[in-house]
Design an enzyme around this catalytic site. Structure first.
Site, mmCIF file in Angstrom:
data_model
loop_
_atom_site.group_PDB
_atom_site.id
_atom_site.type_symbol
_atom_site.label_atom_id
_atom_site.label_comp_id
_atom_site.label_asym_id
_atom_site.label_seq_id
_atom_site.Cartn_x
_atom_site.Cartn_y
_atom_site.Cartn_z
ATOM 1 N N ARG A 162 58.461 91.748 43.969
ATOM 2 C CA ARG A 162 58.431 91.853 45.449
ATOM 3 C C ARG A 162 57.557 90.784 46.110
ATOM 4 O O ARG A 162 56.935 91.019 47.155
ATOM 5 C CB ARG A 162 57.966 93.254 45.896
ATOM 6 C CG ARG A 162 58.798 94.387 45.344
ATOM 7 C CD ARG A 162 60.267 94.344 45.750
ATOM 8 N NE ARG A 162 61.008 95.347 45.029
ATOM 9 C CZ ARG A 162 61.717 95.091 43.918
ATOM 10 N NH1 ARG A 162 61.807 93.861 43.422
ATOM 11 N NH2 ARG A 162 62.358 96.059 43.311
ATOM 12 N N SER A 212 61.979 102.095 49.340
ATOM 13 C CA SER A 212 60.704 102.471 48.706
ATOM 14 C C SER A 212 59.566 102.021 49.608
ATOM 15 O O SER A 212 59.466 100.848 49.946
ATOM 16 C CB SER A 212 60.555 101.776 47.354
ATOM 17 O OG SER A 212 61.585 102.184 46.506
ATOM 18 N N GLU A 282 55.106 98.418 50.092
ATOM 19 C CA GLU A 282 56.147 97.391 49.920
ATOM 20 C C GLU A 282 56.707 97.053 51.307
ATOM 21 O O GLU A 282 57.019 95.913 51.618
ATOM 22 C CB GLU A 282 57.256 97.940 49.017
ATOM 23 C CG GLU A 282 58.424 96.986 48.865
ATOM 24 C CD GLU A 282 59.438 97.446 47.822
ATOM 25 O OE1 GLU A 282 59.049 98.077 46.824
ATOM 26 O OE2 GLU A 282 60.631 97.169 48.023
HETATM 27 C C1 LIG Z 1 67.971 102.758 51.699
HETATM 28 C C2 LIG Z 1 67.255 101.516 51.241
HETATM 29 C C3 LIG Z 1 67.300 101.151 49.907
HETATM 30 C C4 LIG Z 1 66.629 100.009 49.456
HETATM 31 N N1 LIG Z 1 66.717 99.661 48.134
HETATM 32 C C5 LIG Z 1 66.075 98.567 47.690
HETATM 33 C C6 LIG Z 1 66.151 98.179 46.315
HETATM 34 O O1 LIG Z 1 66.810 98.815 45.495
HETATM 35 N N2 LIG Z 1 65.472 97.081 45.928
HETATM 36 C C7 LIG Z 1 64.734 96.325 46.794
HETATM 37 O O2 LIG Z 1 64.149 95.322 46.365
HETATM 38 N N3 LIG Z 1 64.650 96.666 48.095
HETATM 39 C C8 LIG Z 1 65.302 97.751 48.566
HETATM 40 N N4 LIG Z 1 65.221 98.080 49.896
HETATM 41 C C9 LIG Z 1 64.360 97.288 50.808
HETATM 42 C C10 LIG Z 1 65.065 96.106 51.510
HETATM 43 O O3 LIG Z 1 66.462 96.333 51.638
HETATM 44 C C11 LIG Z 1 64.814 94.795 50.770
HETATM 45 O O4 LIG Z 1 63.427 94.472 50.742
HETATM 46 C C12 LIG Z 1 65.558 93.621 51.428
HETATM 47 O O5 LIG Z 1 65.455 92.500 50.601
HETATM 48 C C13 LIG Z 1 65.016 93.279 52.818
HETATM 49 O O6 LIG Z 1 65.964 92.418 53.447
HETATM 50 P P1 LIG Z 1 66.063 92.333 55.027
HETATM 51 O O7 LIG Z 1 67.036 91.273 55.365
HETATM 52 O O8 LIG Z 1 66.323 93.673 55.606
HETATM 53 O O9 LIG Z 1 64.600 91.864 55.375
HETATM 54 P P2 LIG Z 1 63.663 92.394 56.558
HETATM 55 O O10 LIG Z 1 63.323 93.812 56.310
HETATM 56 O O11 LIG Z 1 64.244 92.032 57.875
HETATM 57 O O12 LIG Z 1 62.360 91.507 56.284
HETATM 58 C C14 LIG Z 1 61.575 91.733 55.119
HETATM 59 C C15 LIG Z 1 60.533 90.619 55.014
HETATM 60 O O13 LIG Z 1 61.210 89.381 54.751
HETATM 61 C C16 LIG Z 1 60.966 88.443 55.824
HETATM 62 N N5 LIG Z 1 62.242 87.738 56.029
HETATM 63 C C17 LIG Z 1 63.468 88.272 56.266
HETATM 64 N N6 LIG Z 1 64.395 87.302 56.340
HETATM 65 C C18 LIG Z 1 63.743 86.112 56.142
HETATM 66 C C19 LIG Z 1 64.144 84.752 56.099
HETATM 67 N N7 LIG Z 1 65.413 84.374 56.293
HETATM 68 N N8 LIG Z 1 63.195 83.819 55.862
HETATM 69 C C20 LIG Z 1 61.893 84.158 55.689
HETATM 70 N N9 LIG Z 1 61.461 85.429 55.722
HETATM 71 C C21 LIG Z 1 62.376 86.402 55.947
HETATM 72 C C22 LIG Z 1 60.490 89.263 57.008
HETATM 73 O O14 LIG Z 1 59.639 88.521 57.832
HETATM 74 C C23 LIG Z 1 59.745 90.397 56.296
HETATM 75 O O15 LIG Z 1 58.449 89.994 55.935
HETATM 76 C C24 LIG Z 1 65.890 99.218 50.374
HETATM 77 C C25 LIG Z 1 65.859 99.575 51.729
HETATM 78 C C26 LIG Z 1 66.531 100.708 52.159
HETATM 79 C C27 LIG Z 1 66.507 101.070 53.624
#
Ligand SMILES: Cc1cc2nc3c(=O)[nH]c(=O)nc-3n(C[C@H](O)[C@H](O)[C@H](O)COP(=O)(O)OP(=O)(O)OC[C@H]3O[C@@H](n4cnc5c(N)ncnc54)[C@H](O)[C@@H]3O)c2cc1C
Length: 286
Positions: A162, A212, A282
């Site tokens: 992460r 998580s 996280e």
């Molecule tokens: C139901 C559910 C299940 C999940 N299961 C998992 C799982 O199995 N494994 C897992 O690892 N995660 C899981 N997640 C968490 C999440 O989906 C991941 O961390 C995902 O990678 C976040 O992507 P996002 O585009 O939503 O990022 P965001 O939540 O929008 O941002 C997360 C972070 O990344 C940064 N960020 C986003 N996009 C960029 C970019 N283009 N450039 C630079 N920084 C950026 C943001 O500033 C922030 O700090 C889950 C979430 C939910 C709601």
């Protein structure tokens, strides 16, 4: 580029929590990402990059700056040769997995049910069921703080549990290239279905959450420690430690930022007292 004003962040967060962003930009190109950053600098405001907001807890007061969504308008996926696929940072991880499956390329099955974008996935080194972004990414194109576009190879991305160089250096992910392995589409899809079925069985997908809430502590599991501490179902307002999976804090309806924060802090305190383990979030708290 259209820049929205007073855009409710709850609409852009899987937690469904968050007040208005003063400005909200959805760029469709690298130039527009730069334009959105300039816009923030001109107004002397901070900016925040988000993808699908699936790993973020926003404040009820919102964000007094420019939120830049690299999401719905940057979703081009292309196959660049036999084994390599490049995807813009706003591509959803599930669309990317599906694209790979259609091309009979294996390696991204783990990402099928992760509800984030490629950019968020690289930033977080997202992973599940034994797979992680680090296992299949080849390189990422990023924008650095000086406005330079750079291509970083996998070893330069510093990906670990992460964590990534993106977080440490505040880089912005623009696209990523994945190196996959030849596979059978039916097998790939069967694996994706299996993982998604396991998610539905184990995770409280019926409620809003950010997945998580806590990172996995060394040699342990956050959910198990929280359950063993007797905190299953612990709630403040509409924020609750999920009864289905204690590693998730869920929003049962109208939870506020403060409700979720109070649950997180209580869980951290009790787990520390009972097991001497520090649970680190996280979820990114804005
Ligand atoms: C139901 C559910 C299940 C999940 N299961 C998992 C799982 O199995 N494994 C897992 O690892 N995660 C899981 N997640 C968490 C999440 O989906 C991941 O961390 C995902 O990678 C976040 O992507 P996002 O585009 O939503 O990022 P965001 O939540 O929008 O941002 C997360 C972070 O990344 C940064 N960020 C986003 N996009 C960029 C970019 N283009 N450039 C630079 N920084 C950026 C943001 O500033 C922030 O700090 C889950 C979430 C939910 C709601």
């Amino acid at each position: 580029m259209e820049i929205l004003e007073n855009e409710e962040l709850g609409k852009h967060s899987t937690f469904k929590i968050g007040g208005p962003a003063k400005y909200y930009a959805i760029p469709s190109s690298v130039d527009e990402v730069k334009e959105a950053i300039e816009y923030a600098k001109d107004k002397n405001l901070p900016y925040l990059i988000i993808g699908k907001g699936s790993n973020i807890l926003f404040h009820d007061r919102g964000y007094d700056g420019v939120v830049i969504e690299i999401g719905s308008k940057m979703q081009i996926i292309e196959r660049i040769d036999d084994l390599n696929i490049r995807a813009e940072a706003g591509t959803s991880l599930s669309a990317l997995s599906n694209y790979a499956a259609n091309a009979s390329l294996a390696g991204l099955e783990f990402a099928a049910g992760i509800p984030g974008t490629v950019g968020g996935g690289v930033t977080m080194n997202a992973g599940a069921y034994g797979g992680e972004i680090v296992d299949c990414i080849q390189s990422a194109t990023v924008l650095d703080k000086d406005g330079n576009v750079r291509v970083l190879q996998v070893n330069e991305l510093d990906l670990s549990y992460r964590s990534s160089i993106i977080q440490k250096e505040d880089y912005i992910v623009l696209d990523a290239t994945f190196q996959l392995i030849p596979g059978d589409e039916n097998d790939i899809r069967a694996t994706m279905r299996d993982y998604n079925g396991r998610r539905r069985d184990k995770q409280p997908l019926e409620y809003a959450s950010a997945g998580s809430t806590f990172k996995r502590p060394k040699d342990n599991f956050a959910g198990k420690l929280i359950e063993d501490a007797g905190l299953k179902g612990y709630s403040v307002g509409d924020a609750q430690v999920s009864e289905k999976h204690c590693g998730f804090v869920v929003n049962k309806g109208n939870a506020t930022y403060s409700d979720v924060k109070a649950v997180i802090e209580h869980v951290q305190k009790v787990v520390k007292e009972q097991f001497d383990v520090e649970l680190e979030t996280e979820v990114k708290i804005v």
